[in-house]
Structure formats: structure tokens, C-alpha cells
Design a protein around this motif. Sequence first.
Motif, PDB file in Angstrom:
ATOM      1  N   TRP A  18     -10.787   0.029  -3.986  1.00  0.00           N
ATOM      2  CA  TRP A  18     -11.104   0.152  -2.567  1.00  0.00           C
ATOM      3  C   TRP A  18     -11.428   1.590  -2.172  1.00  0.00           C
ATOM      4  O   TRP A  18     -10.775   2.533  -2.609  1.00  0.00           O
ATOM      5  CB  TRP A  18      -9.922  -0.344  -1.729  1.00  0.00           C
ATOM      6  N   LEU A  41      -6.197   3.453  -4.414  1.00  0.00           N
ATOM      7  CA  LEU A  41      -6.791   3.404  -3.077  1.00  0.00           C
ATOM      8  C   LEU A  41      -7.337   4.785  -2.741  1.00  0.00           C
ATOM      9  O   LEU A  41      -6.629   5.787  -2.873  1.00  0.00           O
ATOM     10  CB  LEU A  41      -5.740   3.021  -2.026  1.00  0.00           C
ATOM     11  N   LYS A  76      -4.601   0.123   8.119  1.00  0.00           N
ATOM     12  CA  LYS A  76      -3.453   0.354   7.237  1.00  0.00           C
ATOM     13  C   LYS A  76      -3.563   1.713   6.541  1.00  0.00           C
ATOM     14  O   LYS A  76      -2.570   2.435   6.388  1.00  0.00           O
ATOM     15  CB  LYS A  76      -3.368  -0.758   6.174  1.00  0.00           C
ATOM     16  N   VAL A 107      -9.001  -5.611  -2.099  1.00  0.00           N
ATOM     17  CA  VAL A 107      -7.911  -4.632  -2.035  1.00  0.00           C
ATOM     18  C   VAL A 107      -7.704  -3.935  -3.377  1.00  0.00           C
ATOM     19  O   VAL A 107      -7.471  -2.720  -3.431  1.00  0.00           O
ATOM     20  CB  VAL A 107      -6.606  -5.327  -1.592  1.00  0.00           C
ATOM     21  N   VAL A 158       0.490  -5.440   3.308  1.00  0.00           N
ATOM     22  CA  VAL A 158      -0.591  -6.312   3.744  1.00  0.00           C
ATOM     23  C   VAL A 158      -0.137  -7.733   3.453  1.00  0.00           C
ATOM     24  O   VAL A 158      -0.127  -8.157   2.293  1.00  0.00           O
ATOM     25  CB  VAL A 158      -1.908  -6.024   3.010  1.00  0.00           C
ATOM     26  N   THR A 206      -3.027  -7.905  12.590  1.00  0.00           N
ATOM     27  CA  THR A 206      -2.480  -8.942  11.716  1.00  0.00           C
ATOM     28  C   THR A 206      -2.598 -10.306  12.377  1.00  0.00           C
ATOM     29  O   THR A 206      -3.005 -11.292  11.752  1.00  0.00           O
ATOM     30  CB  THR A 206      -1.001  -8.655  11.389  1.00  0.00           C
ATOM     31  N   GLN A 225     -11.479  -6.268   6.770  1.00  0.00           N
ATOM     32  CA  GLN A 225     -11.874  -4.903   6.439  1.00  0.00           C
ATOM     33  C   GLN A 225     -11.353  -3.918   7.494  1.00  0.00           C
ATOM     34  O   GLN A 225     -10.834  -2.845   7.157  1.00  0.00           O
ATOM     35  CB  GLN A 225     -13.400  -4.812   6.338  1.00  0.00           C
ATOM     36  N   LEU A 236      -7.581  -3.475   7.006  1.00  0.00           N
ATOM     37  CA  LEU A 236      -7.173  -2.601   5.898  1.00  0.00           C
ATOM     38  C   LEU A 236      -7.459  -1.137   6.212  1.00  0.00           C
ATOM     39  O   LEU A 236      -6.680  -0.255   5.830  1.00  0.00           O
ATOM     40  CB  LEU A 236      -7.867  -3.015   4.607  1.00  0.00           C
ATOM     41  N   HIS A 237      -8.537  -0.867   6.925  1.00  0.00           N
ATOM     42  CA  HIS A 237      -8.820   0.523   7.312  1.00  0.00           C
ATOM     43  C   HIS A 237      -7.716   1.060   8.225  1.00  0.00           C
ATOM     44  O   HIS A 237      -7.332   2.231   8.129  1.00  0.00           O
ATOM     45  CB  HIS A 237     -10.186   0.624   7.996  1.00  0.00           C
ATOM     46  N   ALA A 268      -2.524   0.418  -4.472  1.00  0.00           N
ATOM     47  CA  ALA A 268      -2.114  -0.902  -3.992  1.00  0.00           C
ATOM     48  C   ALA A 268      -1.416  -1.645  -5.111  1.00  0.00           C
ATOM     49  O   ALA A 268      -1.843  -1.587  -6.270  1.00  0.00           O
ATOM     50  CB  ALA A 268      -3.337  -1.691  -3.523  1.00  0.00           C
ATOM     51  N   ASP A 286      -1.298  -2.522  14.525  1.00  0.00           N
ATOM     52  CA  ASP A 286      -1.129  -3.242  13.257  1.00  0.00           C
ATOM     53  C   ASP A 286      -0.751  -4.698  13.530  1.00  0.00           C
ATOM     54  O   ASP A 286      -1.296  -5.633  12.934  1.00  0.00           O
ATOM     55  CB  ASP A 286      -0.053  -2.548  12.419  1.00  0.00           C
ATOM     56  N   LEU A 296       0.860  -1.183   0.000  1.00  0.00           N
ATOM     57  CA  LEU A 296       0.000   0.000   0.000  1.00  0.00           C
ATOM     58  C   LEU A 296       0.896   1.232   0.000  1.00  0.00           C
ATOM     59  O   LEU A 296       1.763   1.372   0.872  1.00  0.00           O
ATOM     60  CB  LEU A 296      -0.910   0.009   1.230  1.00  0.00           C
TER      61      LEU A 296
END
Length: 385
Positions: free
Chosen positions: A106, A38, A299, A102, A380, A66, A293, A296-297, A321, A62, A9
Motif C-alpha cells: 500500500w 505501509l 487510518k 491493504v 482495520v 467505519t 480507500q 484507510l487513508h 500491516a 474514524d 496497522l
Amino acid sequence: MPSDQSTWLIAVPQDGDSEGLLPEITNKLPQPTGVAELGIPSFKTGTLDSLIALSEELPKQDAFFTATVAKIVDTLRNLLNNDPAKLAQHVLVNERTVDYYVLGGWKWNESRYGVQRSLREMVDILNKEMASIDNVMKAKLNNYNLVKGSLVQMQRKKTGNLSIRSLVGLVSKEDIIQDSEYLETCLVAVPKILAKEWNLKYERLTNMVVPRSSSLIASDSEYTLFGVVVFKRVHDQFVQKCRENKFIVREFIYSEEQIAKEGEDLEVADTTEKELWTELLRLSRTYFSESFQIFLHLKILRLFVESVLRYGLPANYVGFAIRPEPKYTKKTLSVLTNHLSYLSPRSSGRAQKHGTADEFAGEYQSLMEQEFFDFVLYEVPWIVL
């Protein structure tokens, strides 16, 4: 160097230099590299101190996010017996693949995480949601494992050789002397290689062994189960002599009630395990979609916070991405580094701050040692591999 087992990203300032950037980079990247835009909203930046505090806190969040997503994938993998095809049917985000989520255009979920909130509020909301998912999954998985463990233990009693397995269902009422004041039947598991020795010895192991009372009840590849009639008063002595001769006396009381109860318990445990398996599978599938979800938000928030600290205001950034082809990872990074080298003057200040890592000790040392690029990059990991 970024991993070749992750999707990258990337964020750059949105200005004149960034116009047409995505198609230019796409044309230069080796094929078949996945590239998509993105949507990074213009969040409320807050104070410099709050941004620095978030930049130090977000790596911990993070890592937790993960790990939570990875644990859900592991749960699914175990439930599905490590079947990749079945796993692929369950690690979906909104019923689409992770790559589609992704790389399929997105956008930030404003209806759920309104951008009018402060960055701190949004991080707290994301963390609260992920912690809730983690807690529910732990409780459900623990409950399932307890029932599964109980079932396995019951099933194990039905398996194994005759020296350890349950004798329920193997020994019938006719094999046992019951309601005798003086006599009892001892059940003895004899290694097959010692079966002849048993027939020669059993009558003389102790006094008061009924002659010619040995009868074969069951046999497997390792042991033969014999029943032999002895007087109750020599029971302990007989057991000891059997042990000395490597014959294993199995303690067993024939009870039709116990046989029925064990059968019912096994049936109940089997039914409960299947029900909990189905529930856990459904929940894991749902929570994988939810947690990815949320992940990713977070990130995207990291991209934004780092971009503000590096490039300053206005806080408008272009994000994209990239899913590199593993064998072309170095070339992909080289294309990005060369094409985005115009950002070097703007990111040098932040780089100098990273370069003063010796001034910082303790828990933030690892953050200061991260590889630095002219553009903001976070990964990611391909958790579902």
C-alpha cells in the motif's frame, strides 16, 4: 488486546533500530500471518496544538468512516440476499480484494491527496468525500426501499388467504350481479371448517337473502370464497350477521379498468424496482471501493499524528500491516511487544499522558482508557465478514 477480527496497522520511528525490522518480525510471527509494509509519507506536522486537536478529533471521524463502509457492505449483503460468494465479488477495492489492497504494498495516493497540504486540509478533504458518499447512498437506498416497499405491498395483495388477498383475477364478471337497482352480490370468505355451517345458515342470516344463490368462487387451504345474492337494503345487516358467525364479507367492486390498472401498476413497479436494484448494486460496489480507500487513508493519518505526538521529530516513520491468524492473535501480539520493546523509553512520555486520564472528563475519557503499546497500533476491522 487488539481484535482477532481486524488487520493491525503499526508505525515505528524510522531510524537505525528500524532497519530490517519487517523481515525480522515476519520470520518470528506464526504462519500464516499476513505482513506487508505501509508507506507512511512525511507529512507537514504543523503545531503541537493542531496535532493534539487532530488526535482528539480523528477517533470520531474514524468511527463515522467505519460506520459508512459497514453500511455499504450491509446494503450489498441485502441486495445479494446474504450470499457470501456473490458478496465477495462486489466488496473489492480497485477490482482487487480488500486484503490485497491493504497487504499488497500500500502507498499513499499523492495524486489525490498531495502531501504538500496540511494535515487539517487532508482530514477535511477525506471527511468531505466520505460524507458525500454517505449522503448519496442514503438517498439512493431510501428511494429503492420506497419502491421495493410499494412492490412488496402490491405483491402481498396477490398472496395470503382469501380473507385478505386481492380478489382481482379471482372474481370474474359472471360471478357478480351488476347494474341492478335492488340486488347485489356479496363475496364472503368462509373458514373451511365452517363451510357446512355456511350452507345451512346463509339464507337465514337476514331477510331478503336470495335462496339457493350461494356459489363457490374460489378456495384455498384456509378459506372458501362464496358469492351470495342479497337485496341492497339489507347489506349492512347481512355484513353484521356474517361477522357474528365468523364469516368475512369482502368488499369488492368489479371493474375491468381497475383490473387493467392494477396489472399495469404491478408491472411498472416491478420494472422500476429491478432498475433501481441494478443501479444501487453498481453504486454500492463503486462506493465500497472509494470509501474503503478513504477509510484507510484516514487510518494512516491517525498513525502519523499519534507517532509524532509519541516519538517526536523527525517525522519519519515505518509502517506495516499485519493480518493475524485469529487462533494465533495472542502469540502475534507477544512477538510484536517483545520485538518492539526497544521503543519503550521513547513512548513512555506519551504513556504517562494517557495515564493521567482522571484529569480529563467527558467525551475524551474513552480515548484515555485505550490500551497502550510501545508502538502505535490502529485496527482495520474485517467489515466484510
